[in-house]
Design a protein around this motif. Sequence first.
Motif, PDB file in Angstrom:
ATOM      1  N   THR A 223       0.823  -1.203   0.000  1.00  0.00           N
ATOM      2  CA  THR A 223       0.000   0.000   0.000  1.00  0.00           C
ATOM      3  C   THR A 223       0.860   1.256   0.000  1.00  0.00           C
ATOM      4  O   THR A 223       0.633   2.188  -0.790  1.00  0.00           O
ATOM      5  CB  THR A 223      -0.934   0.000   1.213  1.00  0.00           C
ATOM      6  OG1 THR A 223      -1.736  -1.182   1.190  1.00  0.00           O
ATOM      7  CG2 THR A 223      -1.836   1.218   1.208  1.00  0.00           C
ATOM      8  N   ARG A 224       1.862   1.290   0.874  1.00  0.00           N
ATOM      9  CA  ARG A 224       2.703   2.485   0.971  1.00  0.00           C
ATOM     10  C   ARG A 224       3.479   2.717  -0.318  1.00  0.00           C
ATOM     11  O   ARG A 224       3.564   3.851  -0.806  1.00  0.00           O
ATOM     12  CB  ARG A 224       3.672   2.362   2.149  1.00  0.00           C
ATOM     13  CG  ARG A 224       3.013   2.366   3.503  1.00  0.00           C
ATOM     14  CD  ARG A 224       4.021   2.455   4.638  1.00  0.00           C
ATOM     15  NE  ARG A 224       4.567   3.809   4.755  1.00  0.00           N
ATOM     16  CZ  ARG A 224       5.084   4.298   5.872  1.00  0.00           C
ATOM     17  NH1 ARG A 224       5.145   3.563   6.968  1.00  0.00           N
ATOM     18  NH2 ARG A 224       5.556   5.526   5.913  1.00  0.00           N
ATOM     19  N   HIS A 225       4.050   1.662  -0.879  1.00  0.00           N
ATOM     20  CA  HIS A 225       4.847   1.813  -2.097  1.00  0.00           C
ATOM     21  C   HIS A 225       3.982   2.284  -3.253  1.00  0.00           C
ATOM     22  O   HIS A 225       4.341   3.206  -3.994  1.00  0.00           O
ATOM     23  CB  HIS A 225       5.522   0.482  -2.434  1.00  0.00           C
ATOM     24  CG  HIS A 225       6.301   0.517  -3.717  1.00  0.00           C
ATOM     25  ND1 HIS A 225       6.377  -0.556  -4.565  1.00  0.00           N
ATOM     26  CD2 HIS A 225       7.012   1.508  -4.310  1.00  0.00           C
ATOM     27  CE1 HIS A 225       7.110  -0.238  -5.615  1.00  0.00           C
ATOM     28  NE2 HIS A 225       7.511   1.003  -5.480  1.00  0.00           N
ATOM     29  N   THR A 226       2.801   1.659  -3.424  1.00  0.00           N
ATOM     30  CA  THR A 226       1.927   2.037  -4.530  1.00  0.00           C
ATOM     31  C   THR A 226       1.413   3.458  -4.359  1.00  0.00           C
ATOM     32  O   THR A 226       1.357   4.241  -5.317  1.00  0.00           O
ATOM     33  CB  THR A 226       0.747   1.057  -4.639  1.00  0.00           C
ATOM     34  OG1 THR A 226       1.252  -0.272  -4.810  1.00  0.00           O
ATOM     35  CG2 THR A 226      -0.156   1.410  -5.806  1.00  0.00           C
ATOM     36  N   ALA A 227       1.044   3.818  -3.134  1.00  0.00           N
ATOM     37  CA  ALA A 227       0.554   5.172  -2.874  1.00  0.00           C
ATOM     38  C   ALA A 227       1.630   6.210  -3.189  1.00  0.00           C
ATOM     39  O   ALA A 227       1.354   7.259  -3.785  1.00  0.00           O
ATOM     40  CB  ALA A 227       0.098   5.300  -1.424  1.00  0.00           C
ATOM     41  N   GLU A 228       2.872   5.924  -2.802  1.00  0.00           N
ATOM     42  CA  GLU A 228       3.955   6.862  -3.093  1.00  0.00           C
ATOM     43  C   GLU A 228       4.238   6.935  -4.584  1.00  0.00           C
ATOM     44  O   GLU A 228       4.433   8.027  -5.137  1.00  0.00           O
ATOM     45  CB  GLU A 228       5.223   6.457  -2.345  1.00  0.00           C
ATOM     46  CG  GLU A 228       6.380   7.417  -2.613  1.00  0.00           C
ATOM     47  CD  GLU A 228       7.638   7.086  -1.833  1.00  0.00           C
ATOM     48  OE1 GLU A 228       8.643   7.800  -2.020  1.00  0.00           O
ATOM     49  OE2 GLU A 228       7.622   6.121  -1.046  1.00  0.00           O
ATOM     50  N   THR A 278      -0.211   5.608   9.775  1.00  0.00           N
ATOM     51  CA  THR A 278       1.244   5.673   9.753  1.00  0.00           C
ATOM     52  C   THR A 278       1.804   7.058  10.071  1.00  0.00           C
ATOM     53  O   THR A 278       3.000   7.172  10.385  1.00  0.00           O
ATOM     54  CB  THR A 278       1.791   5.254   8.377  1.00  0.00           C
ATOM     55  OG1 THR A 278       1.388   6.230   7.394  1.00  0.00           O
ATOM     56  CG2 THR A 278       1.269   3.882   7.981  1.00  0.00           C
ATOM     57  N   GLY A 279       0.992   8.104   9.950  1.00  0.00           N
ATOM     58  CA  GLY A 279       1.517   9.458  10.100  1.00  0.00           C
ATOM     59  C   GLY A 279       2.381   9.905   8.942  1.00  0.00           C
ATOM     60  O   GLY A 279       3.058  10.935   9.020  1.00  0.00           O
ATOM     61  N   ASP A 280       2.359   9.190   7.826  1.00  0.00           N
ATOM     62  CA  ASP A 280       3.224   9.449   6.680  1.00  0.00           C
ATOM     63  C   ASP A 280       3.003  10.864   6.131  1.00  0.00           C
ATOM     64  O   ASP A 280       1.868  11.234   5.816  1.00  0.00           O
ATOM     65  CB  ASP A 280       2.926   8.425   5.585  1.00  0.00           C
ATOM     66  CG  ASP A 280       3.866   8.556   4.408  1.00  0.00           C
ATOM     67  OD1 ASP A 280       4.893   7.874   4.395  1.00  0.00           O
ATOM     68  OD2 ASP A 280       3.568   9.357   3.494  1.00  0.00           O
ATOM     69  N   ARG A 621     -10.991   7.558  17.376  1.00  0.00           N
ATOM     70  CA  ARG A 621     -10.826   7.680  15.921  1.00  0.00           C
ATOM     71  C   ARG A 621      -9.407   7.331  15.483  1.00  0.00           C
ATOM     72  O   ARG A 621      -9.216   6.763  14.410  1.00  0.00           O
ATOM     73  CB  ARG A 621     -11.216   9.089  15.485  1.00  0.00           C
ATOM     74  CG  ARG A 621     -12.733   9.306  15.598  1.00  0.00           C
ATOM     75  CD  ARG A 621     -13.169  10.702  15.242  1.00  0.00           C
ATOM     76  NE  ARG A 621     -14.640  10.775  15.218  1.00  0.00           N
ATOM     77  CZ  ARG A 621     -15.338  11.888  15.342  1.00  0.00           C
ATOM     78  NH1 ARG A 621     -14.707  13.053  15.513  1.00  0.00           N
ATOM     79  NH2 ARG A 621     -16.653  11.863  15.297  1.00  0.00           N
ATOM     80  N   ARG A 622      -8.447   7.649  16.298  1.00  0.00           N
ATOM     81  CA  ARG A 622      -7.050   7.346  15.931  1.00  0.00           C
ATOM     82  C   ARG A 622      -6.813   5.844  15.905  1.00  0.00           C
ATOM     83  O   ARG A 622      -6.107   5.332  15.034  1.00  0.00           O
ATOM     84  CB  ARG A 622      -6.110   8.021  16.937  1.00  0.00           C
ATOM     85  CG  ARG A 622      -4.638   7.647  16.780  1.00  0.00           C
ATOM     86  CD  ARG A 622      -4.076   8.202  15.485  1.00  0.00           C
ATOM     87  NE  ARG A 622      -2.684   7.850  15.304  1.00  0.00           N
ATOM     88  CZ  ARG A 622      -2.250   6.714  14.770  1.00  0.00           C
ATOM     89  NH1 ARG A 622      -3.116   5.802  14.357  1.00  0.00           N
ATOM     90  NH2 ARG A 622      -0.958   6.489  14.633  1.00  0.00           N
TER      91      ARG A 622
END
Length: 678
Positions: A223-228, A278-280, A621-622
Amino acid sequence: MNRLVDATSPYLLQHADNPVDWWPWSDEAFAEAKRRDVPVLISVGYAACHWCHVMAHESFENEQVGALMNDNFVSIKVDREERPDVDAVYMTATQAMTGQGGWPMTVFATPDGTPFFCGTYFPRPNFVQLLQSVTTAWREQREEVVRQGAAVVEAIGGAQAVGGPTAPLDAPLLDAAAGRLASEYDATNGGFGGAPKFPPHMNLLFLLRHHQRTGDPRSLEITRHTAEAMARGGIYDQLASGFARYSVDAHWTVPHFEKMLYDNALLLRLYTQLWRLTGDPLARRVARDTARFLADELHRPGEGFASALDADTEGVEGLTYAWTPAQLVEALGEEDGRWATDLFAVTEEGTFEHGMSVLKLARDVDDAAPEVRARWQQVVGRLLSARDTRPQPARDDKVVAAWNGLAITAIVEFLQVAALYASPQDEDANLMDGVTIVADGAMRDAAEHLATVHLVDGRLRRVSRDGKVGEPAGVLEDYGCVAEAFCSLHQLTGEGRWLTLAGELLDTALAHFAAPGGAFYDTADDAERLVARPADPTDNATPSGRSALIAGLVAYSALTGETRYREAAEAALATVAPIVGKHPRFTGYAAMVGEALLSGPYEIAVVTDDPAGDPLVAAARRHAPPGAVVVAGQPDQPGVPLLADRPLVDGRSAAYVCRGFVCQRPVTSVEELVAELS
């Protein structure tokens, strides 16, 4: 005579001045074909479609082609976004006959609507020859034409059948689906498969929830790689935000430039949830700017969100968006121009056409030094000002109920997460505050518009434009997406009205769309009868009607405690489960909702006098598990079932956590709440 001048569809209006004697989809058109004893030519497309425009310019604007069509056919123009039911039936026929589909779609049918020849785009010489051949076949080989049409109808009836195999959508099946996606993952470029490459928003939302439930690091990494990769590619507008429909290559460089509401809504939801978990910083920025794009570029004040920005500008793809190194220098000066050339990977050879390049983000700016980020933002602002002097793509202004539902849900989640991370110390705190204000206003506009304009006599209408509701009836995805949106808005506002409206929509869907064995049709039992009744369970560009309805049912059940809605959701998911196991790329939304059911979903009620600022609300919510519902407000707040009979504890705020209708004791500290949600 052209009958499209009063259409609510911008796509139909684009054809209002053609020499073709177009009819809108109507009983009168088929009656006219029967009276004249001629075939029907059904042309299906949408306003932002590049090749639809090409075929229009080549053929439908040509006097000779128009005369040929008028003499030998009754020609019907259909906006696939207004009439997804019509599009679904004839797309299935086109795929059955040709092995592929797409738009523009060109269908020849008998006067009763039975298709007998289907295709997509035809260059003018080929189209003229086809018109002549079909005319001859209709006159001289009628019996064979009718027989072929009957075979096509039989084939599409089977393709749209309900009542197939069912299975529980359980943990092993969802684990297998995540594994299958991992095996199809493009580890180099992100995403799945090769060119053309579409944003896999629903699959990534599923993988995020799968990671939450299982802790699977691979799902998060995909997910992170594709989103970036998407956010740094040309598919994302590096100046004004907003994602294009797809990339024509496998590495997200050159987009098909149309920007669709549904893609941007689903991607806003993806980047928001990635930011929450993730706070990314990249996810934060893209979520913020995509919310701003929806509010600034697609919102229609006093109404809802428009459907799309066109792929073309003045008939040319990329005219607004592509650059040469010399153009960057001209706009920015020598020093900043060369810096931008490197930052945005603009080359002399070009990455697009005619030596032009689509801007990509070739350097990591989100974690760069403050002075680099400041320079980048200053360059972006100047380039955007220069780009604004260019011709701009047209906007398809119709409001589609389902897609507005997706946008409302996404913006609600964005607002909730933005509140969690709000800090006056952030360098862009004022920008974030401004985006949340305009996004909130646009979202509430859209919700009110759906509730007051699209709801007519208790039934949803599919589209509206300029405040006027259209005639097409809502299909299953409209009921599902809008009901889910109203459930989300209920959680944000604590207003019982939205939950009541969601329940009414779901009751209508259960009454009028249900099919045998727990499945659902895409059209209502009292809707216009087509040659087949569509019932597609797969998620494609948008959630299927079935997946969308399941999501609404699950959320509503959790918010009200009414188990019959959950039972209907579980039965419907069981009809999709066999497809999840074999083809997870086409069941992402269903799998995402399946994760919510496996998780509980959790029902979290926070009784408090300060819903906006209570740390318990922020913690809920977090740390919310997949698909959890969260409501906050005073005890026994009217219209909020989760707050009923739940008092403060010793005069203090308290969180009540339930899972699958089984509740824990109330807790009053953030630490206790986080422990219960872990």
